[in-house]
Scaffold this motif. Structure first.
Motif, PDB file in Angstrom:
ATOM      1  N   ALA A 241      68.913 -32.123 -29.482  1.00 22.92           N
ATOM      2  CA  ALA A 241      68.461 -32.830 -30.681  1.00 22.92           C
ATOM      3  C   ALA A 241      67.814 -34.165 -30.319  1.00 22.92           C
ATOM      4  O   ALA A 241      66.790 -34.551 -30.893  1.00 22.92           O
ATOM      5  CB  ALA A 241      69.639 -33.052 -31.628  1.00 22.92           C
ATOM      6  N   LEU A 242      68.404 -34.863 -29.353  1.00 21.13           N
ATOM      7  CA  LEU A 242      67.848 -36.140 -28.919  1.00 21.13           C
ATOM      8  C   LEU A 242      66.477 -35.935 -28.276  1.00 21.13           C
ATOM      9  O   LEU A 242      65.545 -36.727 -28.507  1.00 21.13           O
ATOM     10  CB  LEU A 242      68.809 -36.826 -27.954  1.00 21.13           C
ATOM     11  N   ASP A 243      66.340 -34.873 -27.487  1.00 15.98           N
ATOM     12  CA  ASP A 243      65.044 -34.574 -26.880  1.00 15.98           C
ATOM     13  C   ASP A 243      63.993 -34.275 -27.951  1.00 15.98           C
ATOM     14  O   ASP A 243      62.812 -34.630 -27.797  1.00 15.98           O
ATOM     15  CB  ASP A 243      65.165 -33.391 -25.922  1.00 15.98           C
ATOM     16  N   LEU A 244      64.395 -33.591 -29.019  1.00 13.70           N
ATOM     17  CA  LEU A 244      63.471 -33.331 -30.120  1.00 13.70           C
ATOM     18  C   LEU A 244      62.961 -34.636 -30.735  1.00 13.70           C
ATOM     19  O   LEU A 244      61.770 -34.783 -31.022  1.00 13.70           O
ATOM     20  CB  LEU A 244      64.156 -32.496 -31.204  1.00 13.70           C
ATOM     21  N   LEU A 245      63.861 -35.577 -30.927  1.00 20.25           N
ATOM     22  CA  LEU A 245      63.473 -36.855 -31.517  1.00 20.25           C
ATOM     23  C   LEU A 245      62.551 -37.643 -30.586  1.00 20.25           C
ATOM     24  O   LEU A 245      61.580 -38.261 -31.042  1.00 20.25           O
ATOM     25  CB  LEU A 245      64.725 -37.671 -31.841  1.00 20.25           C
ATOM     26  N   ILE A 246      62.860 -37.631 -29.312  1.00 21.96           N
ATOM     27  CA  ILE A 246      62.006 -38.328 -28.348  1.00 21.96           C
ATOM     28  C   ILE A 246      60.621 -37.673 -28.292  1.00 21.96           C
ATOM     29  O   ILE A 246      59.590 -38.358 -28.235  1.00 21.96           O
ATOM     30  CB  ILE A 246      62.672 -38.364 -26.963  1.00 21.96           C
ATOM     31  N   ALA A 247      60.600 -36.342 -28.335  1.00 18.82           N
ATOM     32  CA  ALA A 247      59.312 -35.634 -28.371  1.00 18.82           C
ATOM     33  C   ALA A 247      58.523 -36.006 -29.622  1.00 18.82           C
ATOM     34  O   ALA A 247      57.286 -36.117 -29.573  1.00 18.82           O
ATOM     35  CB  ALA A 247      59.555 -34.119 -28.323  1.00 18.82           C
ATOM     36  N   GLY A 248      59.237 -36.219 -30.728  1.00 15.12           N
ATOM     37  CA  GLY A 248      58.577 -36.642 -31.962  1.00 15.12           C
ATOM     38  C   GLY A 248      57.945 -38.029 -31.812  1.00 15.12           C
ATOM     39  O   GLY A 248      56.830 -38.266 -32.300  1.00 15.12           O
ATOM     40  N   ILE A 249      58.658 -38.939 -31.143  1.00 19.17           N
ATOM     41  CA  ILE A 249      58.105 -40.267 -30.888  1.00 19.17           C
ATOM     42  C   ILE A 249      56.848 -40.156 -30.023  1.00 19.17           C
ATOM     43  O   ILE A 249      55.811 -40.769 -30.292  1.00 19.17           O
ATOM     44  CB  ILE A 249      59.144 -41.176 -30.218  1.00 19.17           C
ATOM     45  N   GLU A 250      56.924 -39.324 -28.981  1.00 21.35           N
ATOM     46  CA  GLU A 250      55.781 -39.128 -28.096  1.00 21.35           C
ATOM     47  C   GLU A 250      54.584 -38.551 -28.873  1.00 21.35           C
ATOM     48  O   GLU A 250      53.433 -38.959 -28.661  1.00 21.35           O
ATOM     49  CB  GLU A 250      56.146 -38.195 -26.949  1.00 21.35           C
TER      50      GLU A 250
END
Length: 256
Positions: A241-250
């Motif tokens: 889930a955290l990786d999804l959020l970071i990917a969203g920021i990117e």
């Protein structure tokens, strides 16, 4: 149009123990010996960890310190002051990235901050209900906020998007850590292991009328998630889930 009274009659936001700099009161005649605010705060945290927020009181704390309840009021004005001090003490447990280390990858630093925050929420289940009640302007809380702002600020988002990105990440972590803390508390009350509790919960759910199809899908999803223990499953979900959020920021940075 609503009539507005004079300033002294208008509702006021909750105050803060930090408005006075969080400083301990000066010694006065009759002040109890053997106490100081640090000791009182540390005992408050230990008591909250052991017994929870609902059982916490000035009288209970005084008993733990072997003093009278009135003795505590030489150091704080209210129980809320103690809770605010305990909250900031918990934030002081967090390991923060070096502010001068601008070469570090912001993604790794954000993951580390989020992981620390989650662990704090699980370690101190009483923290979740009070985090939204206070201004969180103690020195440790502010240090954490500054660290988060610096790290997310380096991602390359426009200035107006930084607070939204922080909210997306840390409101998720707040919710995840809160639910995980409740889960561990329920397990502790039963005396079962996490695995035993989890299996019993699945069995009970599968016996409810009309849930067979839902449970079949759930079993398939849990098998795909992987993990040999409940904690591993929780960790895998959190990381993904955290990786999804970071990917969203990117993705938002790439959009310009």
């Amino acid at each position: 149009m609503k009539e507005v009274g004079p300033p002294e009659d208008r509702p006021k936001a909750r105050g803060s123990v930090w408005r006075s700099g969080g400083k301990e009161r000066r010694a006065r005649g009759g002040q109890p010996s053997g106490l100081d605010r640090d000791r009182i705060t540390a005992t408050s945290v230990a008591l909250l960890d052991a017994e929870g927020l609902d059982r916490f009181s000035m009288r209970r704390l005084a008993g733990e310190l072997n003093v009278t309840a009135m003795s505590l009021y030489w150091y704080v004005d209210t129980k809320d002051d103690l809770l605010e001090l305990a909250l900031d003490t918990a934030f002081g447990e967090l390991s923060l990235p070096d502010a001068e280390d601008t070469a570090a990858d912001w993604r790794d630093q954000l993951r580390a901050l989020a992981t620390e925050y989650r662990a704090m929420m699980v370690r101190h289940p009483w923290l979740s209900p009070i985090a939204g009640r206070f201004l969180n302007i103690g020195p440790h809380s502010l240090a954490f906020s500054r660290a988060v702002q610096r790290v997310v600020g380096r991602a390359g988002l426009p200035a107006h998007g930084v607070t939204g990105a922080i909210s997306a990440v840390f409101q998720f972590v707040y919710g995840y850590g809160t639910i995980e803390g409740h889960f561990h508390a329920r397990i502790a009350d039963t005396g079962l292991s996490a695995e035993e509790y989890f299996q019993q919960s699945l069995t009970v759910a599968s016996e409810v009328a009309g849930t067979s199809e839902v449970m079949k899908e759930s079993y398939a999803l849990m098998a795909a998630r992987g993990g040999d223990t409940v904690q591993e499953m929780l960790d895998r979900d959190f990381v993904f889930a955290l990786d999804l959020l970071i990917a969203g920021i990117e993705a938002m940075v790439a959009r310009g």
